[in-house]
Design an enzyme around this catalytic site. Sequence first.
Site, PDB file in Angstrom:
ATOM      1  CG  ASN A  55      -2.164   0.971   0.906  1.00  0.00           C
ATOM      2  OD1 ASN A  55      -2.680   1.052  -0.206  1.00  0.00           O
ATOM      3  ND2 ASN A  55      -2.582   1.706   1.921  1.00  0.00           N
ATOM      4  CD1 TRP A  56       6.351   3.146  -0.400  1.00  0.00           C
ATOM      5  CD2 TRP A  56       5.624   3.758  -2.414  1.00  0.00           C
ATOM      6  NE1 TRP A  56       7.177   4.145  -0.869  1.00  0.00           N
ATOM      7  CE2 TRP A  56       6.744   4.543  -2.094  1.00  0.00           C
ATOM      8  CE3 TRP A  56       4.980   3.983  -3.646  1.00  0.00           C
ATOM      9  CZ2 TRP A  56       7.259   5.523  -2.962  1.00  0.00           C
ATOM     10  CZ3 TRP A  56       5.478   4.951  -4.492  1.00  0.00           C
ATOM     11  CH2 TRP A  56       6.605   5.715  -4.154  1.00  0.00           C
TER      12      TRP A  56
END
Length: 277
Positions: A232-233
Amino acid sequence: MSARKPRFAVPAGACDTHFHIYEAGVPAAPGGPQPPGVFTAEMYRAMQQRLGLQRAIVVQPNAYQDDNRVTLRAIRALGPGAKGVGVVKPDVTDAEIERLTQGGIVAQRIFQLPWGAVGFAQMDAVMARVHPFGWHANLQLDGRELPQWEERIRRLPGKFVIDHTGKFLEPVTPEAESFKSLLRLVDTGRCWVKLSAPYETSKTGAPRYEDVSRLARALVRHAPERMLWASNWPHPSAPKDNPPDDADLLDLLLDWAGDEATQRRILADNPATLYGY
């Protein structure tokens, strides 16, 4: 940015199945939230190499709604190991779906939360358009609502993915009916779940995120062959002055999936099956 690497040896072919790219000079599309900053494919590649990941699924961010230009450029920049989850509306042309498919898009994002470009109201219509091109559905919603949507989700054509360990906005117990609904969807054999972003919903917090971790462990025990991992960067919902370290998030798999074979399955084998590597 941290330089720490994960505590365990990441298997060959390890895949990050969910992250976003935001380019300088590309404003939010109408209806979308403001981008959290500039987070380029080159910046992502540095994090990817630090963690030892090789494959990457770029997910169209809500900021850009159904303007997929940045995601397509990121797929090209990241090279042969990259594919993407895009967003189109039901009135999209076949030519545009084909263009996106050729650009590496393999799924449609359905976002049943604020800022979503396409929610459940348009899900059936849009999947009827993109499924013939080989796309699957990628769903994000408040997992507490799964029982009311379960039958609708079951009617989706082909495979589908549910984000962020179900994203129960108030974490539930494994005995909760909403979590049992998630397990029933997994039991269709067509549903994958991303074990990701525990910081978005956890009330117990870092470093263990125990309230979300107990759900992740239950999912891995139930169907390790249907689990995926994602960073989820660049963590758009996390505090800008205190984002989670991606190595810490990857190391949670040491707790969630205790043996090496299961870790390899989640990081490499399952995404290879789902995304066609």
